[in-house]
Design an enzyme around this catalytic site. Structure first.
Site, PDB file in Angstrom:
ATOM      1  NE  ARG A  18      17.558 -27.599  -3.841  1.00 55.57           N
ATOM      2  CZ  ARG A  18      18.723 -28.220  -3.930  1.00 55.57           C
ATOM      3  NH1 ARG A  18      19.841 -27.511  -4.089  1.00 55.57           N
ATOM      4  NH2 ARG A  18      18.787 -29.534  -3.858  1.00 55.57           N
ATOM      5  CD  GLU A  33      -1.258  -2.339   2.171  1.00 54.35           C
ATOM      6  OE1 GLU A  33      -2.019  -2.976   2.913  1.00 54.35           O
ATOM      7  OE2 GLU A  33      -0.029  -2.594   2.061  1.00 54.35           O
ATOM      8  CG  LEU A  76      20.610 -30.056   0.742  1.00 50.70           C
ATOM      9  CD1 LEU A  76      20.160 -30.467   2.136  1.00 50.70           C
ATOM     10  CD2 LEU A  76      19.722 -30.681  -0.316  1.00 50.70           C
ATOM     11  CB  CYS A 133      -0.844  -0.190   5.555  1.00 52.22           C
ATOM     12  SG  CYS A 133       0.778  -0.863   5.148  1.00 52.22           S
TER      13      CYS A 133
END
Length: 375
Positions: free
Chosen positions: A189, A57, A209, A89
Site C-alpha cells: 500500500r 544524475e 485503507l 539533468c
C-alpha cells in the site's frame, strides 16, 4: 565488444538497484538510478529519492564532485532536458565534463522523450542506449503506461484459502492470512498512489485503507460507490484528514448525498456507466489525468471481477493461506459468467512465488486473452 557490454550491464544493474529505493516516494515520476564510473572505479552514485527533489544524475554528480570530468555516467532512464520541478539533468551532465552517458531506455514522457540524449550528443557527450532496456521498462511499467496510454497501472490483490475462498458464506474474512502477510500488504500500500475498493467492502468491513508501516505514505483511497451510499459515520470519512478520499459515482447518484460527501472533503468523480453502475474505463482515465501512476484494487469480488473482465488489470498479487473454508456459497475472488473452455483462460507471466509465514504469495503479470496451454 562483449567485454564492454558486460561492464555496461554490471553498472546498469547497480543503477537499477539504486532506482528501486525510490519506490513509493517519487511517483508520478519514474524510479531512476545513476552510477558514475572513472578509470574502472565508481566515483558517484545516486537515485531519485523523492518527488520534486534532485534527480538521480544530480546526486551522483554531487557525490563525485570535480572527479566527474572524463567519467562515464550509467543511468536507468534518459536524462531529462526540460525545466520541471528541477533544472535539466542533461545541462548538468555537460557542465560537469562527463564524456559518456549510457542510458537504459528513452524517457517516454513526450515533453522530454529523446531530447535529453540529443542535447548530450550536441554537447559533445558520447551516448549509448538500450542497455538492459527490458528490465528498465519492467522497473517503471506504471510510468510507461501512464505516459503512453494515460492510464494508471492496476494491481489486483486478494487473499484466499487453499480452496479458493475469500470469505465464508456469512461474509466473514478476518483474518484469512497471517499477520506477517497483512504487514506485507501495508508495505505494498505504501508504494501505491491509490487503493480501490467497492462500496460493499466498506459496508461490510468499514476499513481504513491506510498504510500502517512506519515511514510509508498513505495512498489516496478510491471508493467505487455508484449511488453515493458511503455512510457518513464510516472510518474512511473520520480519517479523511490522513489521505484524500475519491468517490466514484454514477451520474444518477442522489445529488443530496453527493453534496454531503463533497462538503466533508471527498473528491467526487461522476461517470456515465450503464445500469446505474460506475464506468471503470472512464474512472481510470480520470485517475490517469490526476497523475495517479499505480492503483491497488483490494476488492471485493465484484470490483475484482469487473477490473479483470474489462481487461483493466496489469498485475496480480494472490495470498494463499493453508486453511479450508469450503461451502458452495462461500465467496470466490473472481465471479461473473466465466469462460467456456480452459483454452480461453487468461495467462499469468513473470511469476514469482514466495512464502510469508505459512502463506504462499504468487505475483505475476496478467495477460488478458493469452491462453494457458501447458499440460
Amino acid at each position: 565488444m562483449g567485454c564492454n557490454s558486460d561492464i555496461d550491464e554490471k553498472y546498469m544493474s547497480l543503477a537499477m538497484e539504486l532506482a528501486e529505493k525510490g519506490c513509493g516516494k517519487v511517483e508520478p515520476n519514474p524510479m531512476v538510478g545513476a552510477v558514475l564510473v572513472k578509470n574502472g572505479e565508481i566515483i558517484g552514485k545516486g537515485y531519485h529519492r523523492v518527488f520534486g527533489g534532485h534527480h538521480a544524475e544530480i546526486h551522483a554528480i554531487n557525490e563525485a564532485g570535480v572527479n566527474c570530468k572524463g567519467a562515464t555516467l550509467y543511468v536507468s532512464m534518459e536524462p531529462c532536458a526540460h525545466y520541471g520541478k528541477t533544472a535539466p539533468c542533461a545541462d548538468a551532465i555537460i557542465k560537469a565534463g562527463i564524456i559518456k552517458v549510457v542510458a537504459s531506455v528513452i524517457d517516454p514522457n513526450p515533453i522530454t522523450s529523446g531530447k535529453g540524449m540529443q542535447k548530450l550528443k550536441e554537447g559533445g557527450v558520447e551516448i549509448r542506449t538500450g542497455v538492459m532496456e527490458l528490465q528498465a521498462r519492467r522497473l517503471n511499467a506504471p510510468f510507461f503506461k501512464l505516459m503512453q496510454k494515460g492510464l494508471p497501472y492496476v494491481t489486483v490483490k486478494w487473499a484466499m484459502s487453499i480452496d479458493g475462498k475469500i470469505a465464508t458464506h456469512t461474509g466473514d474474512s478476518r483474518w484469512i492470512t497471517s499477520e506477517e502477510s497483512r504487514e506485507y500488504v501495508h508495505k505494498i500500500r505504501g508504494q501505491m498512489d491509490g487503493i480501490m475498493v467497492g462500496i460493499n467492502t466498506v459496508l461490510r468491513d468499514d476499513p481504513l485503507l491506510t498504510c500502517r508501516i512506519k515511514g510509508g505514505r498513505n495512498p489516496k483511497r478510491i471508493l467505487v460507490d455508484s449511488n453515493a451510499s458511503l455512510p457518513l459515520n464510516s472510518r474512511l470519512l473520520s480519517t479523511i484528514h490522513e489521505s484524500e478520499i475519491i468517490v466514484a459515482v454514477n451520474k444518477n447518484a442522489q445529488q443530496k448525498q453527493v453534496e454531503k460527501l463533497e462538503k466533508l472533503g471527498c473528491k467526487i468523480i461522476q461517470t456515465n456507466g450503464i445500469n446505474d453502475r460506475v464506468d471503470l474505463h472512464e474512472l481510470f482515465k480520470r485517475l490517469g489525468k490526476m497523475n495517479l501512476t499505480n492503483i491497488l484494487v483490494e476488492g471485493g469480488s465484484r470490483i475484482i471481477t469487473s477490473v479483470i473482465e474489462e481487461r483493466l488489470a496489469d498485475k496480480l498479487i494472490v495470498f494463499i493461506a493453508p486453511i479450508i473454508i469450503g461451502g458452495e456459497f462461500s465467496k470466490s475472488p473472481v465471479l461473473g459468467e466465466g469462460i467456456n473452455k480452459i483454452c480461453e483462460a487468461s495467462g499469468i507471466s513473470e511469476i514469482t512465488v514466495k512464502r510469508i509465514s505459512n502463506d504462499i504469495v504468487i505475483e505475476g503479470i496478467l495477460n488478458p486473452g493469452e491462453a494457458i496451454v501447458n499440460g
